[in-house]
Motif scaffolding. Sequence first.
Motif, PDB file in Angstrom:
ATOM      1  N   TRP A  17       0.919  -1.025  -0.071  1.00 49.39           N
ATOM      2  CA  TRP A  17      -0.122   0.107   0.030  1.00 49.39           C
ATOM      3  C   TRP A  17       0.848   1.232  -0.043  1.00 49.39           C
ATOM      4  N   ARG A  18       2.029   1.234  -0.558  1.00 49.20           N
ATOM      5  CA  ARG A  18       3.160   2.414  -0.503  1.00 49.20           C
ATOM      6  C   ARG A  18       2.585   3.444  -1.254  1.00 49.20           C
ATOM      7  N   ARG A  19       1.959   3.220  -2.524  1.00 45.60           N
ATOM      8  CA  ARG A  19       1.481   4.223  -3.311  1.00 45.60           C
ATOM      9  C   ARG A  19       0.277   4.911  -2.935  1.00 45.60           C
ATOM     10  N   THR A  20      -0.926   4.099  -2.523  1.00 45.91           N
ATOM     11  CA  THR A  20      -2.135   4.442  -2.030  1.00 45.91           C
ATOM     12  C   THR A  20      -2.063   5.130  -0.820  1.00 45.91           C
ATOM     13  N   HIS A  21      -1.508   4.632   0.374  1.00 44.35           N
ATOM     14  CA  HIS A  21      -1.508   5.308   1.697  1.00 44.35           C
ATOM     15  C   HIS A  21       0.107   5.220   2.371  1.00 44.35           C
ATOM     16  N   PRO A  22       0.979   6.087   1.522  1.00 39.01           N
ATOM     17  CA  PRO A  22       2.231   6.350   2.050  1.00 39.01           C
ATOM     18  C   PRO A  22       2.403   6.615   3.404  1.00 39.01           C
ATOM     19  N   VAL A  23       1.633   7.639   3.863  1.00 37.39           N
ATOM     20  CA  VAL A  23       2.038   7.963   5.219  1.00 37.39           C
ATOM     21  C   VAL A  23       1.699   7.004   6.422  1.00 37.39           C
ATOM     22  N   ALA A  24       0.461   6.293   6.047  1.00 40.70           N
ATOM     23  CA  ALA A  24       0.037   5.023   6.689  1.00 40.70           C
ATOM     24  C   ALA A  24       1.141   3.889   6.885  1.00 40.70           C
ATOM     25  N   VAL A  25       1.586   3.516   5.689  1.00 42.64           N
ATOM     26  CA  VAL A  25       2.563   2.562   5.371  1.00 42.64           C
ATOM     27  C   VAL A  25       3.776   2.937   6.365  1.00 42.64           C
ATOM     28  N   LEU A  26       4.389   4.281   6.301  1.00 43.61           N
ATOM     29  CA  LEU A  26       5.510   4.688   6.968  1.00 43.61           C
ATOM     30  C   LEU A  26       5.108   4.660   8.407  1.00 43.61           C
ATOM     31  N   THR A  27       4.236   5.228   8.952  1.00 43.21           N
ATOM     32  CA  THR A  27       4.003   5.112  10.322  1.00 43.21           C
ATOM     33  C   THR A  27       3.686   3.816  11.026  1.00 43.21           C
ATOM     34  N   PHE A  51      10.775   7.051   0.379  1.00 43.36           N
ATOM     35  CA  PHE A  51      10.573   7.654  -0.937  1.00 43.36           C
ATOM     36  C   PHE A  51       9.243   7.945  -1.709  1.00 43.36           C
ATOM     37  N   ASN A  52       8.217   7.015  -1.361  1.00 42.93           N
ATOM     38  CA  ASN A  52       7.203   6.990  -1.717  1.00 42.93           C
ATOM     39  C   ASN A  52       6.277   8.094  -1.023  1.00 42.93           C
ATOM     40  N   ALA A  53       6.453   8.298   0.064  1.00 44.79           N
ATOM     41  CA  ALA A  53       5.889   9.800   0.692  1.00 44.79           C
ATOM     42  C   ALA A  53       6.530  10.728   0.314  1.00 44.79           C
ATOM     43  N   ALA A  54       7.674  10.840   0.133  1.00 42.08           N
ATOM     44  CA  ALA A  54       8.121  12.113  -0.788  1.00 42.08           C
ATOM     45  C   ALA A  54       7.481  12.500  -2.122  1.00 42.08           C
ATOM     46  N   LEU A  55       7.045  11.356  -2.683  1.00 40.89           N
ATOM     47  CA  LEU A  55       6.460  11.323  -3.961  1.00 40.89           C
ATOM     48  C   LEU A  55       5.152  11.843  -3.952  1.00 40.89           C
ATOM     49  N   ARG A  56       4.575  11.758  -2.865  1.00 43.40           N
ATOM     50  CA  ARG A  56       3.183  11.839  -2.878  1.00 43.40           C
ATOM     51  C   ARG A  56       2.541  12.900  -1.953  1.00 43.40           C
ATOM     52  N   VAL A  57       3.253  13.179  -0.719  1.00 44.85           N
ATOM     53  CA  VAL A  57       2.611  14.097   0.404  1.00 44.85           C
ATOM     54  C   VAL A  57       3.160  15.101   0.283  1.00 44.85           C
ATOM     55  N   ARG A  58       2.565  16.144   1.061  1.00 40.68           N
ATOM     56  CA  ARG A  58       3.054  17.663   1.362  1.00 40.68           C
ATOM     57  C   ARG A  58       4.420  17.843   2.025  1.00 40.68           C
ATOM     58  N   MET A  59       5.132  18.941   2.005  1.00 39.03           N
ATOM     59  CA  MET A  59       6.230  19.111   2.535  1.00 39.03           C
ATOM     60  C   MET A  59       6.197  19.053   3.959  1.00 39.03           C
ATOM     61  N   ARG A  60       5.256  19.756   4.652  1.00 40.45           N
ATOM     62  CA  ARG A  60       4.932  19.467   6.036  1.00 40.45           C
ATOM     63  C   ARG A  60       5.084  18.364   6.638  1.00 40.45           C
ATOM     64  N   THR A  61       4.411  17.254   5.864  1.00 40.06           N
ATOM     65  CA  THR A  61       4.199  15.827   6.148  1.00 40.06           C
ATOM     66  C   THR A  61       5.234  15.114   6.033  1.00 40.06           C
ATOM     67  N   LEU A  62       5.886  15.455   5.011  1.00 39.48           N
ATOM     68  CA  LEU A  62       7.275  14.795   4.923  1.00 39.48           C
ATOM     69  C   LEU A  62       8.221  14.991   5.881  1.00 39.48           C
ATOM     70  N   LEU A  63       8.258  16.212   6.193  1.00 40.95           N
ATOM     71  CA  LEU A  63       9.345  16.611   7.334  1.00 40.95           C
ATOM     72  C   LEU A  63       9.046  15.907   8.590  1.00 40.95           C
ATOM     73  N   TRP A  64       7.789  15.761   9.149  1.00 40.26           N
ATOM     74  CA  TRP A  64       7.694  14.933  10.216  1.00 40.26           C
ATOM     75  C   TRP A  64       7.819  13.655   9.995  1.00 40.26           C
ATOM     76  N   SER A  65       7.533  13.054   9.049  1.00 32.54           N
ATOM     77  CA  SER A  65       7.536  11.519   8.640  1.00 32.54           C
ATOM     78  C   SER A  65       9.097  11.237   8.841  1.00 32.54           C
ATOM     79  N   TYR A  66      10.002  12.226   8.366  1.00 31.41           N
ATOM     80  CA  TYR A  66      11.370  11.950   8.084  1.00 31.41           C
ATOM     81  C   TYR A  66      12.078  11.863   9.561  1.00 31.41           C
ATOM     82  N   GLY A  67      11.507  12.867  10.444  1.00 31.28           N
ATOM     83  CA  GLY A  67      11.547  12.779  11.830  1.00 31.28           C
ATOM     84  C   GLY A  67      11.218  11.455  12.597  1.00 31.28           C
ATOM     85  N   LEU A  68      10.160  10.895  12.096  1.00 31.78           N
ATOM     86  CA  LEU A  68       9.760   9.651  13.070  1.00 31.78           C
ATOM     87  C   LEU A  68      10.691   8.410  12.519  1.00 31.78           C
ATOM     88  N   VAL A  69      10.963   8.434  11.134  1.00 32.33           N
ATOM     89  CA  VAL A  69      11.733   7.501  10.604  1.00 32.33           C
ATOM     90  C   VAL A  69      13.209   7.452  11.303  1.00 32.33           C
TER      91      VAL A  69
END
Length: 415
Positions: free
Chosen positions: A83-93, A120-138
């Motif tokens: 589900w990395r393309r349909t729900h990238p943030v959910a997969v990452l979290t 990578f898939n999150a960066a491809l599809r989500v907003r920059m703010r979401t990507l920043l906190w996702s990067y911090g979680l990783v």
Amino acid sequence: MNPMAEDRTAELLTLHVQRAITRVRAFDRRHPLVWDLHITGFYVTAALIDFTSDGWKNTTENPTLPGWLILALSLGFSIPLLWRRTHPVAVLTGMIPVAVVNAATGALLQASLLLLVALFNAALRVRMRTLLWSYGLVLVPFLVAAFRYPAEQGPEQNVVPAAMSLALSAMLGIAVRTRKDYLASLVERARQLEVERDQQSRLAAAAERARIAREMHDIIGHNLSVITGLADGGRYAATRSPERAAQALDAIGTTSRQALGELRRLLDVLREETKAEAADLTPQPTLTDLDQLIDGVRAAGLPVRTTIRGRPSILPGRQLTVYRVVQEALTNTLKHAGPDATSDIVMTYADSGAVTVTVTDTGHGAPPSTADGRGLTGMRERTALYGGTLEAGPRPHPEPGWRVHLHLPPEEPPQ
């Protein structure tokens, strides 16, 4: 090998690769689940191979971990990628807790590198703010590993390289996303240009049809009115003066041939066959052709008096407008003014380039606005092209007849 042949081979190879990529992308757009299943199956297989072959023991800090935990962690890293393309943030979290357990227990599976794919898939599809906190979680699992095993997994050995790798993955996703957005904007722009081109073509075709309709009305309407007047005059003269009747017939033949020639030249522009032939360079009527026009009207039985004030020195397009307005006014007089009518033309040319034309008649027939509105519409359209004004209506009471008044402002100087 010939350098030209090598270049040709390279071009063919590039072409085949591009076509293959295009086919794969087209298939992916039509069947995204098939592609996702293949990719996820590949990652799951790789993770299970690492588990079954005990390859994870080469990187672990705790080789005594139970097998069920290693299997759960391997599947926890790989299966969510479906589900990395349909729900990238959910997969990452969802993969973050698995990564934390992986770091806290010291398993340190190589499957944890799949976090790079998820980011990578999150960066491809989500907003920059979401990507920043996702990067911090990783980064959290790598910090846990650094504190859990400071000797082997300190910041220099684990956190810094991981942060750089994750940042590179995110930047790669942003770059691909930017490229896709750019290509999408180019495609949309091309579509808009096609729509605008089609609209411009339709507008141009409509304008050309209107122009041709005006020209046909002016040519046919005027010449038929002259022929009608000549025929009426010839009929009355046939019993009293055969010579005048013969002159009328000659004038009818001349006018008919002239109208037919003008009509043929106008219709030739609609024939595709004329594109390969030499173009007819016959110029449009100008002010020098007014004398011939007025002579024809006089021959049809309408007395016309002309008064010219000033020296005509206007551009050909404005001359054509003046000619067509005078032609239409005289045509309406022939058709609607009735017998014994006369016409008076006053043309005034100012030094500034302004032109004023007044055509009056003494007729008593039906007004042209009720009998034929196309001619008046054509005159107004021609006048509007040069910012002029056109007035057409009955003369002030008690004077009988009709009045057409044209005014063209001074010509604009070239920029």
